[in-house]
Design an enzyme around this catalytic site. Structure first.
Site, PDB file in Angstrom:
ATOM      1  N   CYS A  26       0.869  -1.173   0.000  1.00  0.00           N
ATOM      2  CA  CYS A  26       0.000   0.000   0.000  1.00  0.00           C
ATOM      3  C   CYS A  26       0.906   1.222   0.000  1.00  0.00           C
ATOM      4  O   CYS A  26       2.044   1.168  -0.452  1.00  0.00           O
ATOM      5  CB  CYS A  26      -0.944  -0.021   1.192  1.00  0.00           C
ATOM      6  N   HIS A 549       0.730 -15.814  30.302  1.00  0.00           N
ATOM      7  CA  HIS A 549      -0.419 -16.150  29.448  1.00  0.00           C
ATOM      8  C   HIS A 549       0.082 -16.974  28.267  1.00  0.00           C
ATOM      9  O   HIS A 549       0.763 -16.460  27.374  1.00  0.00           O
ATOM     10  CB  HIS A 549      -1.103 -14.871  28.956  1.00  0.00           C
TER      11      HIS A 549
END
Length: 627
Positions: A26, A549
């Site tokens: 882009c 986590h």
């Protein structure tokens, strides 16, 4: 290093040509669809010359090179054999990623982004006309008429542009879409603005009882008509024989959708649009600048989340209704603060590579593109990003108090000045930009940045000195957190979860596991053991609260593949086994096993700094906590 050499290293760090499905680009980024994220050497890519940052978003690995450079790098990697795809093909693949809300916002972006250039041009035309008036120039009548054509046309035909773009995104024939959209603002219908003004023009009664007016300035009704129309056209095409398609499909589509648009969808969603507009204005007009303070404070977080295109819809609605856009100034404040924080990092750092990265990224932000500043610098070091949010909130509040409202959207900061010349607000706009910049720079320079390389070097030097004296690896000190996972270190800002990568949960580090065992990172008390076994909470003697986590979104596995060995309240020593997990099952579930190690009460300490890179083994220090 030449562009060809950089391109070769990019391909190598991506895991080789065989790990790349396709590449596109882009305005600022190389967008790569990869087969296996685990094979990417993210640290190597981020440390390459000319790379301003890299991150995962919408299923793509996006490497920020900046405007101009990205085109050259794209040509180089394609010449070296990477397969290409169009941005539309990438969007189709990326559309499968994310939840329904993220997909919906991406769709808004796909529809409204192509329209922004004409709105930008219209705003600039308004600025030029205002400048001429401010200089006291009296324009001839024919020139005045011409300037009105320049400034009014885009808003008059706006529904046509929206329906055209929506047809394009949803797979309809754009030519049918633009004709349908222009029917909504046909000169044969009473002008909606003239009817609303309460003059002699009134609504037209079809069949004697259905009031109908044009949909001039309507955005949401045009979008809904475009969605329904594109889907209806595709449905008609499926049942019409190919030999009759050219005649029957557009005829039926325009006939049915013009009726639905003018008599059903238009009136209903025009009411919905008015309520959305009233709600938006109510937030923007909160007393004491609170609306600007809130929006300015959260805007760049929304950019990180990837759903910021919702502002396109709201800005276009405001411009269509009032020809002014209060969002523009507030967003400008947030982006200015982001760029200022990046400048502060560049000024303060002694790292030459970071300096060469920070200043171009800041310039890009001041020209209206903040992604290089966010992902290349500020989120990487966390504090600059969050301090810039504070500065953006203050600047946004000031913009609201000053009543700033641009005459367009899509351009901000330096080019955005043109949107404030015509309405006489340029001095106030420059004041707001100056305040946002000064505060973003000062907060970051004083409190937001310290060279990580120096911190890591000091910690490593101290540790090596201790080892040299004792002849063995020493036990961790009270402020050192060992790795709970054996594997490869990943910077927290590179984690594919904005809750962790943004630092919202606290500072820390991540590890890509090479073994499926979770070890205690310090002598501590187990405060939390999730029933699913995917996360643990511990508290050390010096009060550090550590969250481990395992994986991203692995709570959705409901404990499948996880086995915890400890319970809440247990006392553990550094290196004790907390539990195990099965990386193969995590991969089979389509999830990422990258494990985050976070000090959730970061604010309670003077500093929380990662001190590891590359591969880490059991017992290696990864975070240093200083009281």
């Amino acid at each position: 290093m030449t562009n060809t050499e950089i391109a070769k290293k990019v391909i190598e760090a991506l895991g080789g040509r065989e790990n790349v499905n396709s590449v596109a680009h882009c305005a600022t980024r190389l967008r790569v669809m990869v087969k296996d994220e685990a094979k990417i050497n993210k640290d190597a890519i981020e440390n390459l010359e000319k790379v301003q940052g890299a991150f995962f978003n919408s299923g793509q690995y996006q490497i920020i090179f900046g405007t101009g450079t990205v085109n050259k790098m794209y040509d180089e990697v394609v010449a070296l054999g990477l397969p290409t795809s169009s941005k539309d093909e990438m969007k189709a693949e990326a559309a499968k990623q994310g939840n329904w809300f993220q997909r919906a916002i991406r769709t808004f972006g796909d529809v409204f982004v192509p329209i922004i250039p004409v709105i930008v041009a219209t705003g600039l035309f308004m600025g030029v006309r205002g400048l001429l008036n401010a200089l006291g120039m009296t324009l001839p009548e024919d020139v005045t008429t011409y300037t009105q054509i320049l400034t009014d046309t885009a808003f008059i035909i706006l529904p046509g542009l929206v329906v055209w773009s929506t047809f394009r995104v949803f797979g309809g024939n754009p030519a049918v879409g633009i004709v349908l959209g222009m029917m909504l603002v046909s000169g044969s219908l009473p002008n909606a603005w003239a009817v609303a003004s309460g003059g002699e023009v009134t609504a037209m009664n079809f069949f004697g009882f259905i009031p109908v007016v044009g949909l001039q300035g309507s955005v949401l009704p045009a979008f809904i008509i475009g969605v329904v129309g594109a889907k209806f056209e595709k449905a008609v095409r499926k049942v019409v024989p190919d030999v009759l398609d050219l005649l029957v499909t557009p005829f039926v589509t325009l006939l049915v959708m013009s009726i639905l648009g003018l008599f059903v969808i238009g009136p209903v969603f025009h009411v919905v649009e008015n309520y959305i507009l009233l709600g938006t204005k109510a937030i923007l007009n909160l007393p004491f600048g609170l609306g600007g303070f809130l929006i300015g404070g959260v805007h760049q977080v929304i950019v990180v989340s990837g759903v910021h295109h919702i502002f396109n819809l709201l800005e276009v609605q405001l411009l269509a209704a009032d020809h002014v856009n209060p969002f523009n100034a507030i967003i400008t404040a947030a982006m200015t603060a982001q760029g200022a924080a990046t400048v502060a990092v560049g000024v303060k750092t002694k790292n030459p590579k970071l300096k060469t990265l920070a200043f171009p990224a800041a310039l890009s932000a001041f020209l209206g593109i903040t992604e290089p500043a966010i992902f290349g610098v500020n989120l990487r070091f966390r504090k600059p990003f969050f301090l810039s949010l504070i500065a953006g909130a203050v600047g946004g509040g000031l913009a609201s108090i000053l009543g700033l409202a641009g005459t367009g959207n899509g351009i901000t900061i330096i080019p955005g000045t043109m949107l404030y010349i015509g309405n006489g607000q340029l001095p106030q706009y420059l004041l707001m930009v100056a305040v946002s910049f000064a505060l973003g720079f000062a907060l970051t320079y004083m409190f937001g940045y310290e060279d990580e390389a120096e911190v890591a070097s000091e910690a490593t030097t101290e540790r090596l000195a201790d080892e040299a004296v004792t002849g063995a690896v020493v036990a961790p000190s009270e402020g050192v957190i060992q790795t709970p996972i054996v594997g490869d270190v990943v910077a927290l800002s590179n984690v594919n979860d904005p809750v962790f990568s943004s630092g919202a949960m606290g500072q820390g580090i991540a590890v890509k596991p090479s073994e499926d065992v979770v070890y205690a990172p310090a002598d501590a008390e187990v405060t939390i053991v999730f029933p699913t076994g995917h996360a643990y909470g511990l508290r050390t003697a010096n009060g550090a609260e550590i969250l481990i986590h395992v994986g991203i979104d692995t709570v959705s596995m409901n404990g499948e593949g996880f086995n915890h060995k400890v319970a809440q309240g247990d006392k553990v020593k550094a290196g004790d086994v907390l539990g195990t997990f099965d990386s193969a099952k995590i991969a089979a579930a389509g999830l990422d096993n990258t494990t985050m190690v976070i000090v959730t009460n970061t604010a309670d300490f003077a500093s929380v700094n990662p001190v590891a890179s590359g591969s880490v083994a059991k017992g290696d220090a990864i975070i240093e906590v200083k009281a």
